[in-house]
Design an enzyme around this catalytic site. Structure first.
Site, short mmCIF file in Angstrom:
data_model
loop_
_atom_site.label_atom_id
_atom_site.label_comp_id
_atom_site.label_asym_id
_atom_site.label_seq_id
_atom_site.Cartn_x
_atom_site.Cartn_y
_atom_site.Cartn_z
N HIS A 184 0.85 -1.20 0.00
CA HIS A 184 0.00 0.00 0.00
C HIS A 184 0.87 1.24 0.00
O HIS A 184 1.94 1.27 0.62
CB HIS A 184 -1.01 -0.02 1.15
CG HIS A 184 -0.47 0.25 2.52
ND1 HIS A 184 -0.30 1.52 3.02
CD2 HIS A 184 -0.09 -0.59 3.51
CE1 HIS A 184 0.14 1.44 4.26
NE2 HIS A 184 0.29 0.18 4.59
N ASP A 194 5.78 3.39 7.03
CA ASP A 194 4.57 2.59 6.77
C ASP A 194 3.79 3.26 5.66
O ASP A 194 3.14 4.28 5.90
CB ASP A 194 3.76 2.50 8.06
CG ASP A 194 2.47 1.73 7.90
OD1 ASP A 194 2.26 1.13 6.83
OD2 ASP A 194 1.66 1.74 8.84
N GLU A 240 -5.27 1.44 2.26
CA GLU A 240 -5.08 0.29 3.15
C GLU A 240 -5.33 0.69 4.59
O GLU A 240 -5.93 -0.05 5.37
CB GLU A 240 -3.66 -0.27 2.99
CG GLU A 240 -3.42 -1.61 3.70
CD GLU A 240 -2.95 -1.48 5.15
OE1 GLU A 240 -2.89 -2.50 5.85
OE2 GLU A 240 -2.64 -0.35 5.60
N GLU A 241 -4.86 1.88 4.94
CA GLU A 241 -4.91 2.33 6.34
C GLU A 241 -6.33 2.55 6.85
O GLU A 241 -6.55 2.66 8.04
CB GLU A 241 -4.10 3.63 6.51
CG GLU A 241 -2.60 3.47 6.23
CD GLU A 241 -1.87 2.69 7.31
OE1 GLU A 241 -2.51 2.23 8.27
OE2 GLU A 241 -0.64 2.52 7.17
N ASP A 291 4.45 -5.27 3.86
CA ASP A 291 4.03 -4.15 4.70
C ASP A 291 4.88 -4.18 5.97
O ASP A 291 5.58 -5.16 6.22
CB ASP A 291 2.54 -4.31 5.05
CG ASP A 291 1.89 -2.98 5.45
OD1 ASP A 291 2.61 -2.04 5.83
OD2 ASP A 291 0.65 -2.90 5.38
N HIS A 297 3.21 3.75 13.14
CA HIS A 297 2.21 4.83 13.22
C HIS A 297 2.66 5.99 14.11
O HIS A 297 1.84 6.70 14.66
CB HIS A 297 0.84 4.31 13.66
CG HIS A 297 0.13 3.57 12.55
ND1 HIS A 297 -1.25 3.51 12.46
CD2 HIS A 297 0.59 2.89 11.48
CE1 HIS A 297 -1.58 2.81 11.38
NE2 HIS A 297 -0.48 2.42 10.78
#
Lengths: 348, 331
Positions: free
Chosen positions: B62, B165, B195-196, B218, B304
């Protein structure tokens, strides 16, 4: 162009159509639009799909969901009372003490959802909504066998309520939140001359949207009609513009025009398409507002990501008290939604 | 080596607004494939044709990152934002944020808010505007912003920054395409969107490609940070072959295939069993009629946050492993 047909919205809203039992509502719609379309059919899920074929390859698909809040009968007691279970995201406090219709959409019967008088409630019962287990429908048949002559376990039910015009251009009825989009879509179909149109259009009236099931019936409709250039979802958005909520917390405000959402709880709309729609609306001087809290989230998600995916935008009419017997809508917002939707059938 | 990764990290691409990062990746991968196109959702798909009758192999990474969307501008000119993806509010508070048009701001919790009460509603963005009118000159409702990107070298092969990420996954795919000597399978490198916010882009792209085999890459976690839950995978001990996460159990054929290739190529690997969370892998597995799906996870500390930390040694192993998969005829 004809203005928004509130009489038709009235007819649609009064019709019986809880989640899973939408055939009566779809029947009215089919009758209404059939002669303006090249094709109208029901898919395997029960969605009503109408097509106006164009000469070019460009296809725009419109979607709206038609089922209203309701319940189904899960058991019938020996004394003839019907026990119920809620369908979708309804709430028991909206049902207690209400008049309801129960049946299968062809024939329905009147009943009331029993509510004990306030002076005979315990302290706990006074402050808490009655749980669904304790709710029952009183039909005054007196006997299980008598009730079973009317309907059986599995019958559907929803509110019974009148349509009325209120002050400040407001209207009130049950199911307005579920049918306002369909009324917009039917008015839209009128505006297209099927003999002359260059572009192709699909109109999908989808079912079982309030079941809360992901990849539900709307996803099946998206898959069935196949590749489109754009999907336009028409629906309603609950406002929190009630006592105390201001600014962002209001989500949207009745009377300020239809809502064009940039994103909601389940979908991030096509940024380019949203921008283009807002610009066109401003140019045409159509009132619109934005989703201040990125709240809500209906069938758009299933459509945007059904099959290979499609660029999606959403036009929503703000509603007060959704999923109750007294949903309220401001007429200005219906007219705004219709004008915005018409931007997609005006061919350049 | 970090130049390409830096380009990927600095390009904007909050979920739903991946145009900038897509064009950077497109430029990077174009020389190594036969065609590059974008689908309705915005997924970037790079296709390298295989030999006649070859199986379809799909790689997915992603390209979107977590961020924020402006939902309301108040009279004072402060912006209320809606979260896009899994925001760690503690990690994001008092951060610099930036918009694609160059507008900068700071993300602040309302005064006197206890960190225990951090939730989206108490945060706002101050772009320095004196009132609503001035704010509206710089941002519109629906605009996306993100915590400012960065990428810094730490000791050895370790780097920290954001959004690692999942630009590191995109980097692995782009480098795999470049390193691929033979392409026996009909190969698709897919850079997915959204994706998130719930693996949305992987759903439509895998539906249209209908792969026989699909592999995602990922970021994962790392079990070597202070006071974390027990977790086998650590930084620097090799790329991790996913066995399961919260949303998928990988097909044993996929796990064995990657393990065998790693053994043959002498690439160090670890095995990832994640209790919760998920990646594009779950959607790939269920694509159209379903396929054999697996994944490589890059061991990552502090996901994150603005200081996501990885070891580039693990990444190099991942590229070699995927490149060897490209040369292996699937049947």
């Amino acid at each position: 162009m004809k203005s928004f047909d509130f009489d038709f919205l009235r007819e649609l809203s009064l019709e019986f159509g809880p989640c899973g039992c939408e055939k009566a509502v779809l029947g009215i719609i089919k009758n209404r639009i059939e002669k303006y379309c090249d094709e109208t059919y029901y898919d395997a899920c029960g969605n009503l799909i109408a097509a106006i074929k164009g000469k070019s390859e460009k296809i725009t698909a419109f979607y709206t969901n038609v089922d209203e809040a309701g319940f189904y009968v899960k058991a019938i007691d020996d004394d003839g009372r019907a026990r119920i279970s809620l369908l979708g995201s309804g709430a028991t406090e909206y049902l207690s003490g209400r008049r309801v219709s129960v049946g299968n959409g062809v024939k329905t019967y009147d009943g009331v959802v029993a509510a004990r008088p306030i002076h005979s409630l315990s302290k706990d019962e006074e402050t808490k909504p009655t749980s669904a287990d304790k709710l029952y429908i009183e039909l005054c048949t007196g006997k299980k066998e008598e009730t079973e002559k009317l309907f059986g376990v599995g019958a559907f039910g929803t509110y019974k309520s009148e349509y009325s015009e209120l002050a400040g251009r407001y209207i009130k009825c049950k199911a307005l939140d579920a049918r306002a989009g369909a009324a917009v879509m039917c008015d839209l179909i009128y505006g297209i001359d099927k003999a002359k149109t260059e572009n192709g259009y699909y109109f999908c009236f989808t079912v079982m949207g309030s079941s809360g099931i992901r990849d539900g019936a709307a996803a099946a409709a998206a898959y069935n009609i196949g590749k489109c250039d754009l999907a336009v979802v028409l629906g309603t958005l609950g406002t929190s513009d009630l006592y105390g909520a201001e600014g962002r917390d209001a989500v949207c405000v009745c009377g300020e025009g239809a809502v064009i959402s940039d994103s909601d709880g389940r979908t991030i709309y096509s940024a380019e398409e949203v921008k283009a729609l807002k610009e066109k609306a401003e140019k045409a001087k159509i009132p619109y507002q934005e989703n201040r809290a990125c709240a809500g989230g209906g069938i758009s998600a299933d459509i945007q990501r059904g099959g290979e995916g499609v660029r999606t935008v959403c036009i929503e009419i703000p509603v007060k008290y959704p999923k109750t017997a007294s949903v309220m809508i401001n007429k200005t917002d219906c007219e705004s939604a219709l004008s915005l939707a018409r931007l997609y059938i005006t061919e350049e | 080596m970090l130049d390409t990764l830096k380009k990927f990290v600095y390009a904007a691409g909050v979920s739903g607004d991946e145009g900038d990062i897509a064009s950077v990746i497109k430029k990077q991968i174009e020389p190594y494939v036969d065609e590059v196109y974008t689908d309705a959702m915005g997924n970037l798909i790079a296709h390298k044709k295989g030999i006649p009758g070859a199986k379809k192999l799909m790689f997915a990474s992603h390209m979107d990152e977590i961020g924020f969307m402006v939902s309301y501008i108040d009279d004072k000119g402060y912006l209320r934002v809606s979260k896009i993806g899994g925001i760690n509010w503690t990690a994001s508070s008092y951060s610099k944020v930036e918009f694609k048009n160059g507008t900068k701001g700071v993300l602040i919790p309302e005064a006197r808010t206890d960190p225990k009460d951090f939730r989206p509603e108490v945060f706002y963005v101050d772009i320095g505007a004196k009132d609503k009118k001035e704010a509206q000159k710089h941002v519109r409702i629906g605009d996306f912003c993100r915590v400012s990107p960065s990428l810094d070298r730490l000791c050895g092969k370790r780097v920290a920054g954001r959004p690692i990420d999942n630009r590191i996954g995109c980097y692995i795919l782009a480098e795999t395409a470049a390193a691929m000597k033979e392409c026996v399978n009909d190969t698709y490198f897919v850079f997915t969107v959204q994706e998130e916010v719930g693996v949305r882009g992987a759903k439509t792209s895998s539906f249209s490609i209908k792969p026989d085999y699909a592999f995602a890459t990922d970021i994962g976690g790392s079990g070597d940070i202070i006071n974390c839950a027990p977790f086998e995978v650590v930084l620097g001990k090799g790329i991790a072959i996913k066995i399961k996460d919260g949303m998928v159990i990988c097909h044993h054929t996929a796990v064995e295939l990657l393990s065998d290739l790693a053994k043959k190529e002498k690439i160090p690997v670890q095995y990832e069993i994640l209790e919760s969370g998920g990646t594009d892998t779950c959607m790939l597995q269920q694509a159209a009629g379903g396929c054999i799906a697996g994944a490589l996870s890059i061991p990552t500390r502090f996901g994150h946050s603005a200081v996501e930390t990885i070891d580039m040694g693990d990444v190099e192993g991942g590229i070699r492993l995927f490149a060897s998969l490209c040369a292996y005829k699937l049947d």
